[in-house]
Design a protein around this motif. Structure first.
Motif, PDB file in Angstrom:
ATOM      1  N   ALA A  97       0.954  -1.201   0.032  1.00  0.00           N
ATOM      2  CA  ALA A  97      -0.189   0.162  -0.122  1.00  0.00           C
ATOM      3  C   ALA A  97       0.800   1.323  -0.037  1.00  0.00           C
ATOM      4  O   ALA A  97       0.274   2.218  -0.544  1.00  0.00           O
ATOM      5  N   VAL A  98       1.962   1.528   0.758  1.00  0.00           N
ATOM      6  CA  VAL A  98       2.770   2.648   0.781  1.00  0.00           C
ATOM      7  C   VAL A  98       3.222   2.802  -0.449  1.00  0.00           C
ATOM      8  O   VAL A  98       3.273   3.898  -1.070  1.00  0.00           O
ATOM      9  N   ARG A  99       3.850   1.925  -1.302  1.00  0.00           N
ATOM     10  CA  ARG A  99       4.365   2.246  -2.701  1.00  0.00           C
ATOM     11  C   ARG A  99       3.374   2.639  -3.640  1.00  0.00           C
ATOM     12  O   ARG A  99       3.431   3.258  -4.450  1.00  0.00           O
ATOM     13  N   ARG A 122       0.478   3.891  -2.882  1.00  0.00           N
ATOM     14  CA  ARG A 122       0.147   5.478  -2.867  1.00  0.00           C
ATOM     15  C   ARG A 122       1.363   6.407  -3.239  1.00  0.00           C
ATOM     16  O   ARG A 122       0.754   7.380  -3.752  1.00  0.00           O
ATOM     17  N   GLU A 123       2.317   6.036  -3.134  1.00  0.00           N
ATOM     18  CA  GLU A 123       3.459   6.826  -3.778  1.00  0.00           C
ATOM     19  C   GLU A 123       3.366   7.123  -5.298  1.00  0.00           C
ATOM     20  O   GLU A 123       3.625   8.016  -5.766  1.00  0.00           O
TER      21      GLU A 123
END
Length: 52
Positions: free
Chosen positions: A44-46, A48-49
């Motif tokens: 999810a972090v990547r 979103r980036e």
């Protein structure tokens, strides 16, 4: 359950080819897993980036 690429594209104001291409790209990058018409976000972090 994931809607068809045509339905998803219409909801996003896009075309099915772009939806298919982006899902494939996210899959190859390891950001999502595609399983039986279901999308599971695996990073999810990547994701979103990338999508902002």
């Amino acid at each position: 359950m994931l809607p068809t690429n045509s339905t998803l594209a219409a909801e996003l104001g896009s075309v099915p080819e772009v939806v298919s291409r982006k899902l494939g790209e996210f899959y190859r990058l390891g950001l999502i897993a595609l399983e039986r018409r279901t999308v599971r976000v695996t990073d999810a972090v990547r994701l979103r980036e990338i999508v902002g």
